[in-house]
Scaffold this motif. Structure first.
Motif, PDB file in Angstrom:
ATOM      1  N   GLN A 453       0.829  -1.196   0.000  1.00  0.00           N
ATOM      2  CA  GLN A 453       0.000   0.000   0.000  1.00  0.00           C
ATOM      3  C   GLN A 453       0.870   1.255   0.000  1.00  0.00           C
ATOM      4  O   GLN A 453       0.569   2.235  -0.690  1.00  0.00           O
ATOM      5  CB  GLN A 453      -0.925  -0.014   1.224  1.00  0.00           C
ATOM      6  N   PHE A 454       1.963   1.207   0.747  1.00  0.00           N
ATOM      7  CA  PHE A 454       2.869   2.359   0.798  1.00  0.00           C
ATOM      8  C   PHE A 454       3.510   2.597  -0.566  1.00  0.00           C
ATOM      9  O   PHE A 454       3.672   3.748  -0.998  1.00  0.00           O
ATOM     10  CB  PHE A 454       3.948   2.135   1.855  1.00  0.00           C
ATOM     11  N   ILE A 455       3.897   1.532  -1.268  1.00  0.00           N
ATOM     12  CA  ILE A 455       4.497   1.668  -2.603  1.00  0.00           C
ATOM     13  C   ILE A 455       3.553   2.415  -3.541  1.00  0.00           C
ATOM     14  O   ILE A 455       3.992   3.226  -4.363  1.00  0.00           O
ATOM     15  CB  ILE A 455       4.834   0.270  -3.177  1.00  0.00           C
ATOM     16  N   LYS A 456       2.262   2.182  -3.411  1.00  0.00           N
ATOM     17  CA  LYS A 456       1.291   2.812  -4.305  1.00  0.00           C
ATOM     18  C   LYS A 456       0.920   4.230  -3.874  1.00  0.00           C
ATOM     19  O   LYS A 456       0.541   5.054  -4.712  1.00  0.00           O
ATOM     20  CB  LYS A 456       0.019   1.961  -4.373  1.00  0.00           C
ATOM     21  N   THR A 457       1.032   4.536  -2.573  1.00  0.00           N
ATOM     22  CA  THR A 457       0.514   5.826  -2.083  1.00  0.00           C
ATOM     23  C   THR A 457       1.580   6.717  -1.450  1.00  0.00           C
ATOM     24  O   THR A 457       1.252   7.785  -0.936  1.00  0.00           O
ATOM     25  CB  THR A 457      -0.585   5.568  -1.044  1.00  0.00           C
ATOM     26  N   ALA A 458       2.853   6.303  -1.488  1.00  0.00           N
ATOM     27  CA  ALA A 458       3.909   7.047  -0.801  1.00  0.00           C
ATOM     28  C   ALA A 458       3.983   8.498  -1.282  1.00  0.00           C
ATOM     29  O   ALA A 458       3.864   8.778  -2.479  1.00  0.00           O
ATOM     30  CB  ALA A 458       5.248   6.353  -1.015  1.00  0.00           C
ATOM     31  N   GLU A 459       4.196   9.431  -0.315  1.00  0.00           N
ATOM     32  CA  GLU A 459       4.333  10.845  -0.634  1.00  0.00           C
ATOM     33  C   GLU A 459       5.802  11.237  -0.650  1.00  0.00           C
ATOM     34  O   GLU A 459       6.660  10.601  -0.026  1.00  0.00           O
ATOM     35  CB  GLU A 459       3.569  11.687   0.390  1.00  0.00           C
ATOM     36  N   GLU A 460       6.078  12.303  -1.372  1.00  0.00           N
ATOM     37  CA  GLU A 460       7.464  12.716  -1.614  1.00  0.00           C
ATOM     38  C   GLU A 460       8.213  12.998  -0.319  1.00  0.00           C
ATOM     39  O   GLU A 460       9.383  12.604  -0.163  1.00  0.00           O
ATOM     40  CB  GLU A 460       7.448  13.959  -2.505  1.00  0.00           C
ATOM     41  N   ASN A 461       7.574  13.683   0.630  1.00  0.00           N
ATOM     42  CA  ASN A 461       8.276  14.044   1.869  1.00  0.00           C
ATOM     43  C   ASN A 461       8.719  12.809   2.645  1.00  0.00           C
ATOM     44  O   ASN A 461       9.831  12.774   3.201  1.00  0.00           O
ATOM     45  CB  ASN A 461       7.385  14.923   2.754  1.00  0.00           C
ATOM     46  N   LYS A 462       7.859  11.790   2.680  1.00  0.00           N
ATOM     47  CA  LYS A 462       8.223  10.572   3.406  1.00  0.00           C
ATOM     48  C   LYS A 462       9.359   9.852   2.709  1.00  0.00           C
ATOM     49  O   LYS A 462      10.270   9.320   3.372  1.00  0.00           O
ATOM     50  CB  LYS A 462       6.990   9.655   3.509  1.00  0.00           C
ATOM     51  N   PRO A 471      20.342   5.934   1.775  1.00  0.00           N
ATOM     52  CA  PRO A 471      20.439   6.387   0.376  1.00  0.00           C
ATOM     53  C   PRO A 471      20.128   5.277  -0.627  1.00  0.00           C
ATOM     54  O   PRO A 471      19.730   5.566  -1.763  1.00  0.00           O
ATOM     55  CB  PRO A 471      21.898   6.851   0.254  1.00  0.00           C
ATOM     56  N   SER A 472      20.304   4.008  -0.249  1.00  0.00           N
ATOM     57  CA  SER A 472      20.043   2.897  -1.171  1.00  0.00           C
ATOM     58  C   SER A 472      18.620   2.340  -1.007  1.00  0.00           C
ATOM     59  O   SER A 472      18.342   1.212  -1.412  1.00  0.00           O
ATOM     60  CB  SER A 472      21.057   1.772  -0.934  1.00  0.00           C
ATOM     61  N   TYR A 473      17.734   3.169  -0.411  1.00  0.00           N
ATOM     62  CA  TYR A 473      16.379   2.698  -0.122  1.00  0.00           C
ATOM     63  C   TYR A 473      15.665   2.211  -1.387  1.00  0.00           C
ATOM     64  O   TYR A 473      15.068   1.124  -1.397  1.00  0.00           O
ATOM     65  CB  TYR A 473      15.576   3.808   0.552  1.00  0.00           C
ATOM     66  N   PHE A 474      15.721   3.015  -2.462  1.00  0.00           N
ATOM     67  CA  PHE A 474      15.038   2.599  -3.690  1.00  0.00           C
ATOM     68  C   PHE A 474      15.637   1.308  -4.233  1.00  0.00           C
ATOM     69  O   PHE A 474      14.919   0.375  -4.611  1.00  0.00           O
ATOM     70  CB  PHE A 474      15.134   3.694  -4.752  1.00  0.00           C
ATOM     71  N   GLU A 475      16.928   1.253  -4.266  1.00  0.00           N
ATOM     72  CA  GLU A 475      17.609   0.088  -4.825  1.00  0.00           C
ATOM     73  C   GLU A 475      17.276  -1.188  -4.041  1.00  0.00           C
ATOM     74  O   GLU A 475      17.110  -2.271  -4.624  1.00  0.00           O
ATOM     75  CB  GLU A 475      19.122   0.351  -4.801  1.00  0.00           C
ATOM     76  N   SER A 476      17.133  -1.079  -2.730  1.00  0.00           N
ATOM     77  CA  SER A 476      16.873  -2.257  -1.901  1.00  0.00           C
ATOM     78  C   SER A 476      15.419  -2.684  -1.924  1.00  0.00           C
ATOM     79  O   SER A 476      15.089  -3.791  -1.484  1.00  0.00           O
ATOM     80  CB  SER A 476      17.306  -1.976  -0.450  1.00  0.00           C
ATOM     81  N   THR A 477      14.533  -1.824  -2.432  1.00  0.00           N
ATOM     82  CA  THR A 477      13.105  -2.154  -2.427  1.00  0.00           C
ATOM     83  C   THR A 477      12.534  -2.410  -3.822  1.00  0.00           C
ATOM     84  O   THR A 477      11.393  -2.860  -3.942  1.00  0.00           O
ATOM     85  CB  THR A 477      12.286  -1.020  -1.784  1.00  0.00           C
ATOM     86  N   MET A 478      13.310  -2.124  -4.862  1.00  0.00           N
ATOM     87  CA  MET A 478      12.757  -2.220  -6.210  1.00  0.00           C
ATOM     88  C   MET A 478      12.354  -3.653  -6.577  1.00  0.00           C
ATOM     89  O   MET A 478      11.409  -3.879  -7.334  1.00  0.00           O
ATOM     90  CB  MET A 478      13.730  -1.657  -7.244  1.00  0.00           C
ATOM     91  N   GLY A 479      13.066  -4.645  -6.045  1.00  0.00           N
ATOM     92  CA  GLY A 479      12.706  -6.036  -6.330  1.00  0.00           C
ATOM     93  C   GLY A 479      11.321  -6.388  -5.802  1.00  0.00           C
ATOM     94  O   GLY A 479      10.554  -7.118  -6.441  1.00  0.00           O
ATOM     95  N   TYR A 480      10.968  -5.823  -4.634  1.00  0.00           N
ATOM     96  CA  TYR A 480       9.651  -6.086  -4.050  1.00  0.00           C
ATOM     97  C   TYR A 480       8.553  -5.417  -4.887  1.00  0.00           C
ATOM     98  O   TYR A 480       7.487  -5.993  -5.108  1.00  0.00           O
ATOM     99  CB  TYR A 480       9.613  -5.583  -2.606  1.00  0.00           C
ATOM    100  N   ALA A 481       8.843  -4.180  -5.323  1.00  0.00           N
ATOM    101  CA  ALA A 481       7.875  -3.494  -6.182  1.00  0.00           C
ATOM    102  C   ALA A 481       7.640  -4.276  -7.472  1.00  0.00           C
ATOM    103  O   ALA A 481       6.516  -4.356  -7.971  1.00  0.00           O
ATOM    104  CB  ALA A 481       8.366  -2.082  -6.502  1.00  0.00           C
ATOM    105  N   PHE A 484       5.401  -7.204  -6.823  1.00  0.00           N
ATOM    106  CA  PHE A 484       4.026  -6.761  -6.592  1.00  0.00           C
ATOM    107  C   PHE A 484       3.365  -6.255  -7.874  1.00  0.00           C
ATOM    108  O   PHE A 484       2.184  -5.914  -7.867  1.00  0.00           O
ATOM    109  CB  PHE A 484       3.982  -5.639  -5.553  1.00  0.00           C
ATOM    110  N   GLY A 485       4.135  -6.167  -8.961  1.00  0.00           N
ATOM    111  CA  GLY A 485       3.597  -5.620 -10.210  1.00  0.00           C
ATOM    112  C   GLY A 485       3.442  -4.114 -10.159  1.00  0.00           C
ATOM    113  O   GLY A 485       2.607  -3.555 -10.875  1.00  0.00           O
ATOM    114  N   ALA A 486       4.233  -3.423  -9.337  1.00  0.00           N
ATOM    115  CA  ALA A 486       4.091  -1.973  -9.151  1.00  0.00           C
ATOM    116  C   ALA A 486       5.410  -1.244  -9.348  1.00  0.00           C
ATOM    117  O   ALA A 486       5.611  -0.146  -8.810  1.00  0.00           O
ATOM    118  CB  ALA A 486       3.541  -1.684  -7.750  1.00  0.00           C
ATOM    119  N   PHE A 487       6.333  -1.823 -10.132  1.00  0.00           N
ATOM    120  CA  PHE A 487       7.651  -1.210 -10.276  1.00  0.00           C
ATOM    121  C   PHE A 487       7.576   0.158 -10.940  1.00  0.00           C
ATOM    122  O   PHE A 487       8.237   1.119 -10.506  1.00  0.00           O
ATOM    123  CB  PHE A 487       8.594  -2.120 -11.074  1.00  0.00           C
TER     124      PHE A 487
END
Length: 559
Positions: A453-462, A471-481, A484-487
């Motif tokens: 749900q956060f992947i679909k609704t995340a706001e820029e400030n968060k 700093p590697s947050y996106f890189e470490s989570t992209m596989g999960y996205a 989920f079919g939400a990359f």
């Protein structure tokens, strides 16, 4: 003259083809109408066989589509019973095939013996449910001689025995003869009535060929014959709806107990569950081992420094681009077996580099093994009994198809059989959801739902805060996205945050300079890899009141 001669020859050929080597010299039929709502039929045939035959067969139609006096449509199934053929061997269509096929066939004769010349046959049977009960009359509508007899009838007599020796007004009796659909009263017979018996005798020169019928229509006084009424008319006509509904309701009750997950309140989560890779996360989110679940391991390994990806530019007009995977180091030895199957399968030749295109039509077996391993590993999050119930349900549904479809075909014909078939197929599809997560599985599932749900609704400030923390947050989570079919949605959220694309992925033009550029390229690469890694070799193959309008339709022939 020439056309007339050719027509004459055609008629001779047609008559010869239909005759089947015999002629009915004389045909006499007696019908005994009973006040209890049925009638008995006695048919006598004097037949001459011109060639050797075993005997004759008699077809009687049992299923009819009729329109009642109130314009309602009815599918009528008449009942034939008390069948006798004195002095002859015969076989009759069994009840099931009669019900399914809508007709009865009597095959009369000895398969080990042939006959020729004059023969006599008597056929007796009882008919029920063949009266039409109108508001002002009980109608008897019967084909004394049906259209489909494959023989010439040269003479005919009939007798209709009315109930209780009653007398009938001439206006209530009609006789039709000739081709099917003829509505002109017949003048081929001399009709007489005496002592409750209506007699019809064919006039001299009478001939009835294939396609011709002799049909009687009698309006009896209302209430003279008892009306057959179904005990449960809805069941007889629409019982298949109750059967299909019962199957679906029974499955629903079973699913509520063994398949429906316990409530898992969704709480927004910013990270995937600790220690869970995207393949397992993708499985648990939909209870299914998808190809995307295993493909998501590629960016997962890339982010951890196990491999890198490089797009290879096409070299010619008609050549396609490719993707090269380069192994940087081995994954840990304690990685789940499905991870090791995919990783080691990619670099099985000992080389540290592999082109995605080289996996076409070969890697699908490895993917199949890994999917099975992923599903087996995921069972730690599910109630074991649910899996057993799923297997038992598959067995019961398949067994139900074998048993219930013939029953439905027998009771409600094709519509009932097709409805039960569709219902059983639907249950087989739904049965894959007969899985229930245990307490650890429900807890993890709640986290995964919150993260998705956060992947679909995340706001820029968060996202800025999370990138500041890691700093590697996106890189470490992209596989999960990806699992989920939400990359694409996830990557777009980082486009305005000056996040650099991963350095373990390069295109044919070099390292990507924007997240949007990277997202489009990576999506295309993963889609191509997914289709290639599950592709398999394709297998090759070489290589239908009027005369003939009443009940009693059918005919006969020789064999």
């Amino acid at each position: 003259m020439k056309k007339q001669f050719l027509l004459f020859l055609a008629l001779i050929a047609l008559t010869t083809g239909y005759s089947q080597g015999f002629i009915v010299k004389n045909y006499q039929v007696d019908v005994y109408i009973n006040a209890d709502g049925y009638f008995d039929v006695v048919e006598n045939y004097d037949i001459t066989f011109n060639i050797s035959k075993h005997g004759i067969y008699r077809d009687i139609q049992t299923r009819y589509d009729i329109v009642n006096f109130d314009n309602s449509e009815e599918k009528r199934e008449i009942k034939i019973s008390n069948i006798e053929v004195p002095n002859h061997k015969f076989d009759a269509t069994n009840g099931f095939m009669r019900k399914v096929g809508g007709s009865l066939q009597l095959k009369i004769g000895d398969p080990d013996k042939t006959i020729i010349g004059p023969q006599h046959y008597e056929i007796k049977y009882r008919v029920k449910r063949a009266f039409l009960h109108e508001p002002d009359a009980d109608r008897f509508y019967w084909n004394l001689k049906p259209t489909d007899w494959l023989a010439l009838f040269q003479d005919m007599t009939f007798r209709i025995h009315l109930p209780d020796n009653m007398a009938l007004d001439d206006a209530n009796f009609k006789l039709y003869s000739g081709i099917t659909g003829s509505i002109i009263p017949s003048d081929d017979f001399t009709i007489a009535q005496a002592n409750g018996v209506i007699t019809g005798t064919a006039k001299e020169g009478f001939n009835s060929n294939y396609g011709d019928a002799v049909t009687v229509l009698i309006d009896l006084p209302k209430g003279v014959v008892k009306e057959y009424k179904e005990l449960w008319p809805f069941w007889s006509r629409y019982g298949w709806t109750l059967l299909c509904g019962g199957l679906l309701f029974g499955f629903y009750l079973l699913w509520r107990k063994y398949g429906k997950d316990d409530p898992a309140p969704t709480t927004i989560s910013y990270h995937p569950p600790e220690g869970m890779d995207p393949a397992m996360a993708g499985f648990l989110i939909d209870d299914k081992e998808d190809t995307a679940d295993l493909i998501s391991l590629i960016p997962y390994w890339g982010a951890r420094g196990y491999l890198k990806l490089e797009e290879i530019e096409n070299k010619g007009w008609f050549s396609k681009g490719d993707t090269k995977l380069t192994k940087l180091k081995n994954i840990p030895g304690d990685a789940p077996n499905y991870q090791r199957s995919i990783f080691n399968g990619l670099f099985s030749s000992g080389s540290k580099e592999v082109l995605i295109s080289s996996l076409k039509n070969t890697f699908y077996t490895t993917m199949g093994i890994a999917k099975s391993q992923l599903k087996k590993k995921a069972q730690q999050y599910y109630v074991a009994k649910s899996n057993s119930v799923m297997k038992m349900t598959y067995g019961f549904v398949v067994l139900g198809m074998v048993i219930l479809i013939p029953i439905a075909l027998y009771l409600w014909h094709l519509i009932g059989a097709i409805s039960v078939l569709i219902t059983c197929i639907l249950l087989l599809i739904l049965n894959r959801y007969m899985v229930k997560k245990n307490r650890p599985g429900t807890r993890v599932f709640a986290e995964l739902k919150g993260f998705k749900q956060f992947i679909k609704t995340a706001e820029e400030n968060k996202l800025k805060m999370l990138l500041k923390e890691s700093p590697s947050y996106f890189e470490s989570t992209m596989g999960y996205a990806l699992s989920f079919g939400a990359f694409a949605i996830w990557a777009k959220k980082f486009d305005a945050l000056n996040v650099q694309p991963p350095d373990w992925y390069t295109s044919s033009g070099g390292i990507h300079t924007s997240m949007s550029n990277f997202s489009n390229s990576f999506n295309s690469t993963m889609a191509s890899a997914s289709s290639t890694m599950v592709s398999s070799p394709s297998s090759s193959s070489s290589g239908g009141g009027s005369s003939g309008g009443g009940f009693g339709g059918g005919g006969g022939g020789s064999w």
